[in-house]
Design a protein around this motif. Structure first.
Motif, PDB file in Angstrom:
ATOM      1  N   PHE A   1      30.457  56.409  45.258  1.00 24.19           N
ATOM      2  CA  PHE A   1      30.910  55.168  45.715  1.00 24.19           C
ATOM      3  C   PHE A   1      32.142  54.889  44.975  1.00 24.19           C
ATOM      4  CE2 PHE A   1      31.832  50.682  45.329  1.00 24.19           C
ATOM      5  CZ  PHE A   1      31.679  50.218  46.653  1.00 24.19           C
ATOM      6  N   THR A   2      33.328  54.296  45.585  1.00 18.83           N
ATOM      7  CA  THR A   2      34.478  53.883  44.928  1.00 18.83           C
ATOM      8  C   THR A   2      35.305  52.825  45.698  1.00 18.83           C
ATOM      9  OG1 THR A   2      36.352  54.832  43.519  1.00 18.83           O
ATOM     10  CG2 THR A   2      35.899  55.737  45.897  1.00 18.83           C
ATOM     11  N   SER A   3      36.710  52.772  45.392  1.00 17.07           N
ATOM     12  CA  SER A   3      37.481  51.907  46.074  1.00 17.07           C
ATOM     13  C   SER A   3      38.734  52.764  46.034  1.00 17.07           C
ATOM     14  CB  SER A   3      37.808  50.546  45.212  1.00 17.07           C
ATOM     15  OG  SER A   3      38.812  49.659  46.030  1.00 17.07           O
ATOM     16  N   ASP A   4      39.591  52.330  47.068  1.00 16.06           N
ATOM     17  CA  ASP A   4      40.800  53.047  47.204  1.00 16.06           C
ATOM     18  C   ASP A   4      41.950  52.716  46.197  1.00 16.06           C
ATOM     19  OD1 ASP A   4      41.402  50.549  48.427  1.00 16.06           O
ATOM     20  OD2 ASP A   4      42.172  51.555  50.205  1.00 16.06           O
ATOM     21  N   ASN A   5      41.698  51.255  45.787  1.00 18.09           N
ATOM     22  CA  ASN A   5      42.798  50.995  44.878  1.00 18.09           C
ATOM     23  C   ASN A   5      41.940  49.643  44.215  1.00 18.09           C
ATOM     24  OD1 ASN A   5      44.406  50.515  47.670  1.00 18.09           O
ATOM     25  ND2 ASN A   5      43.909  48.724  46.649  1.00 18.09           N
TER      26      ASN A   5
ATOM     27  N   PRO B   1      36.481  44.853  51.017  1.00 17.75           N
ATOM     28  CA  PRO B   1      36.837  43.841  51.604  1.00 17.75           C
ATOM     29  C   PRO B   1      38.110  43.298  51.591  1.00 17.75           C
ATOM     30  CG  PRO B   1      36.599  43.896  49.181  1.00 17.75           C
ATOM     31  CD  PRO B   1      36.513  45.067  49.550  1.00 17.75           C
ATOM     32  N   HIS B   2      38.902  44.262  52.637  1.00 16.37           N
ATOM     33  CA  HIS B   2      40.295  44.021  52.757  1.00 16.37           C
ATOM     34  C   HIS B   2      40.424  42.809  53.677  1.00 16.37           C
ATOM     35  CE1 HIS B   2      44.062  45.231  54.714  1.00 16.37           C
ATOM     36  NE2 HIS B   2      44.399  45.983  53.848  1.00 16.37           N
ATOM     37  N   TRP B   3      41.654  42.215  53.741  1.00 14.90           N
ATOM     38  CA  TRP B   3      41.898  41.088  54.536  1.00 14.90           C
ATOM     39  C   TRP B   3      42.007  41.480  56.018  1.00 14.90           C
ATOM     40  CZ3 TRP B   3      46.065  43.202  56.580  1.00 14.90           C
ATOM     41  CH2 TRP B   3      47.104  43.862  55.836  1.00 14.90           C
ATOM     42  N   PRO B   4      41.736  40.614  56.955  1.00 19.69           N
ATOM     43  CA  PRO B   4      41.505  39.405  56.906  1.00 19.69           C
ATOM     44  C   PRO B   4      40.327  38.854  56.367  1.00 19.69           C
ATOM     45  CG  PRO B   4      41.215  39.783  59.119  1.00 19.69           C
ATOM     46  CD  PRO B   4      41.409  41.160  58.519  1.00 19.69           C
ATOM     47  N   TRP B   5      40.164  37.496  55.754  1.00 21.05           N
ATOM     48  CA  TRP B   5      38.823  37.153  55.243  1.00 21.05           C
ATOM     49  C   TRP B   5      37.953  36.537  56.260  1.00 21.05           C
ATOM     50  CZ3 TRP B   5      40.528  39.548  51.085  1.00 21.05           C
ATOM     51  CH2 TRP B   5      41.621  39.509  50.749  1.00 21.05           C
ATOM     52  N   GLU B   6      37.258  37.482  56.576  1.00 21.98           N
ATOM     53  CA  GLU B   6      36.050  37.207  57.694  1.00 21.98           C
ATOM     54  C   GLU B   6      35.048  37.725  57.272  1.00 21.98           C
ATOM     55  OE1 GLU B   6      38.640  37.334  61.756  1.00 21.98           O
ATOM     56  OE2 GLU B   6      38.503  38.876  60.623  1.00 21.98           O
ATOM     57  N   THR B   7      33.756  36.740  57.339  1.00 25.96           N
ATOM     58  CA  THR B   7      32.174  37.239  57.187  1.00 25.96           C
ATOM     59  C   THR B   7      31.723  37.445  58.546  1.00 25.96           C
ATOM     60  OG1 THR B   7      31.206  35.106  57.385  1.00 25.96           O
ATOM     61  CG2 THR B   7      32.435  35.737  54.975  1.00 25.96           C
TER      62      THR B   7
ATOM     63  N   SER C   1      39.746  39.019  44.057  1.00 31.24           N
ATOM     64  CA  SER C   1      38.846  40.041  43.550  1.00 31.24           C
ATOM     65  C   SER C   1      38.856  39.737  42.175  1.00 31.24           C
ATOM     66  CB  SER C   1      39.723  41.405  43.556  1.00 31.24           C
ATOM     67  OG  SER C   1      40.837  41.443  43.004  1.00 31.24           O
ATOM     68  N   ASP C   2      37.750  40.050  41.479  1.00 33.89           N
ATOM     69  CA  ASP C   2      37.601  40.143  40.023  1.00 33.89           C
ATOM     70  C   ASP C   2      37.798  41.519  39.173  1.00 33.89           C
ATOM     71  OD1 ASP C   2      36.955  39.441  37.290  1.00 33.89           O
ATOM     72  OD2 ASP C   2      34.765  38.998  37.946  1.00 33.89           O
ATOM     73  N   SER C   3      38.626  41.430  38.542  1.00 31.53           N
ATOM     74  CA  SER C   3      39.007  42.541  37.557  1.00 31.53           C
ATOM     75  C   SER C   3      38.956  42.506  36.130  1.00 31.53           C
ATOM     76  CB  SER C   3      40.521  43.185  37.940  1.00 31.53           C
ATOM     77  OG  SER C   3      40.637  43.569  39.363  1.00 31.53           O
ATOM     78  N   TRP C   4      38.467  41.385  35.984  1.00 34.00           N
ATOM     79  CA  TRP C   4      38.112  41.105  34.252  1.00 34.00           C
ATOM     80  C   TRP C   4      37.591  42.391  33.545  1.00 34.00           C
ATOM     81  CZ3 TRP C   4      39.903  37.825  30.817  1.00 34.00           C
ATOM     82  CH2 TRP C   4      39.366  37.588  29.785  1.00 34.00           C
TER      83      TRP C   4
ATOM     84  N   ASP D   1      40.192  47.904  48.558  1.00 31.01           N
ATOM     85  CA  ASP D   1      40.841  46.749  47.996  1.00 31.01           C
ATOM     86  C   ASP D   1      39.756  46.213  47.079  1.00 31.01           C
ATOM     87  OD1 ASP D   1      43.084  47.280  49.260  1.00 31.01           O
ATOM     88  OD2 ASP D   1      43.313  45.522  50.184  1.00 31.01           O
ATOM     89  N   LEU D   2      38.633  46.789  46.742  1.00 32.07           N
ATOM     90  CA  LEU D   2      37.691  46.126  45.799  1.00 32.07           C
ATOM     91  C   LEU D   2      38.031  46.286  44.300  1.00 32.07           C
ATOM     92  CD1 LEU D   2      34.482  45.423  46.056  1.00 32.07           C
ATOM     93  CD2 LEU D   2      33.897  47.959  45.161  1.00 32.07           C
TER      94      LEU D   2
END
Length: 437
Positions: free
Chosen positions: A261-265, A200-206, A271-274, A11-12
């Motif tokens: 390196f990539t993302s699955d979607n 960086p898929h949910w849940p939002w945890e560092t 996220s920032d997709s600008w 989910d990047l």
């Protein structure tokens, strides 16, 4: 023979990395190690995923073919209802990228997310991986390693594995250990490592949010998260990639290790997709255009940028060629090798790309500068080169082009199995910023 590492984020967003011009993720800050991969290799500006959602893309990554050819990949995405199913998963008889590399003499390993069906009928080691460490489901809590149903979901091969730690770090640790172990292995086989992070898929945890884990009511974490946490999650992944590069350097393997390196979607809510619009679950650019970075000093000129159109299955086909693997003639693939672009033999070639989604009856075709898009009952025609934000619908101005691209999509769709009525759609994902008529 060339070692291969295939790194897939989860989910990047397209512009979450500094090297893709992220507004907040400035070069060398959030993702310095990934940015360095781009600096030392080739960055693709118009590369895509096979789907705007998790498991369908992973079916294409593994099979090197359009995911629509496999029943399990018609779920959007596979969820816990597939547990015990003998149809909703990646069939073990299907040749895969790892199984074909395995036949070519590689030691193969998957570290991270599988999300292609559950044991006993499906699993990484039944589809070409010699070893597996990771999760079977689509997402888990980063500390408890429990899925949305509350099941513990961390495995070594086919055995459940209890281990304390932040999942992103555990995956990085295991990948570093894999590189060290294979570098010193007595069999001297080259290795193929699939490193499929959940970040960086949910849940939002560092890494510092262990206490938060007990307070999260659902993994979707609809009430939580923010852009700061999200970027920190990306940074944790980036740190692990830096450690893997150090391990390769230590063993003198960095020059002839092919890293992708990539993302699955596309990205989720933080996220920032600008300048793209849309995100996960959308066939707008923000849902399917993703980072593609390749570092291979032996063959790829550093600091290069490509506008070549490509999607996930093309990269898997390329890695198969790099490893001297063969395509099984009984299961032809749809992926097209990008090797001529990587080596500089070609600046690029025309590559039509097709998508479809049961969710909102979405359809898309990218052909050259142009994109045909259908969402619900509305059709669009965009010149993506001039209008990456998909705001200026050219359909009324160019009805003949719209009709031609619609017919081309329909002709392609006739070659694919129909979406069965019982295929499910998960609606916990974002569907923001779909184009309006």
């Amino acid at each position: 023979m060339t070692n291969i590492i295939y790194i897939v984020a989860d989910d990047l967003g397209y512009a979450d990395l500094g090297c893709y011009g992220g507004r907040e993720a400035q070069f060398g800050q959030v993702s310095p190690n990934i940015d360095k991969l781009a600096e030392e290799g080739m960055l693709f500006l118009e590369g895509y995923s096979n789907s705007p959602v998790c498991s369908p893309t992973r079916f294409a990554l593994m099979s090197m073919a359009y995911q629509y050819r496999l029943r399990g990949a018609l779920e959007e995405p596979i969820n816990s209802r597939s547990k015990g199913s003998d149809t909703l998963g990646l069939p073990p008889h299907i040749p895969t990228l790892p199984s074909q590399l395995q036949k070519a003499g590689y030691h193969t390993g998957l570290i991270g997310k599988w999300h292609l069906g559950y044991p006993p009928h499906f699993g990484p080691r039944r589809s070409g991986y010699d070893e597996f460490y990771g999760i079977m489901a689509g997402g888990v809590d980063y500390f408890s390693h429990r899925s949305g149903k509350g099941d513990h979901d961390l495995w070594i091969n086919e055995e459940e594995h209890e281990e304390i730690g932040y999942l992103t770090d555990l995956l990085s640790d295991r990948a570093v250990e894999f590189v060290h172990r294979r570098a010193d292995a007595a069999d001297q086989k080259p290795f193929f490592l699939s490193l499929h992070y959940t970040a960086p898929h949910w849940p939002w945890e560092t890494r510092d949010d262990e206490e938060l884990a007990d307070k999260i009511t659902t993994l979707y974490h609809l009430e939580g998260g923010n852009i700061h946490t999200y970027r920190r999650m990306i940074h944790h992944m980036d740190e692990g990639i830096g450690r893997i590069m150090e391990a390769l350097e230590q063993h003198g393997l960095s020059e002839d290790t092919l890293i992708v390196f990539t993302s699955d979607n596309g990205g989720e809510r933080f996220s920032d997709s600008w300048p793209l619009v849309g995100g996960k679950m959308d066939l707008t650019e923000g849902g399917i255009r993703v980072p593609w970075i390749v570092r291979w000093p032996k063959a790829v000129k550093p600091g290069t940028v490509s506008m070549q159109h490509c999607m996930t299955m093309d990269w898997s086909r390329t890695l198969l060629e790099a490893g001297n693997g063969e395509i099984d003639p009984e299961y032809p693939v749809d992926g097209v090798s990008l090797m001529p672009v990587l080596t500089g033999e070609s600046e690029g070639f025309e590559r039509p790309l097709y998508w479809r989604m049961k969710h909102r009856d979405q359809r898309a075709l990218r052909l050259g500068d142009w994109k045909y898009l259908k969402v619900d009952e509305h059709e669009y025609l965009f010149n993506i080169t001039n209008d990456a934000r998909e705001r200026a619908n050219q359909g009324r101005l160019q009805p003949e082009r719209l009709e031609a691209m619609r017919n081309q999509w329909l002709a392609w769709n006739e070659t694919m199995p129909a979406i069965p009525s019982d295929a499910t759609v998960s609606l916990v994902y974002s569907t923001a910023d779909m184009p309006q008529r």
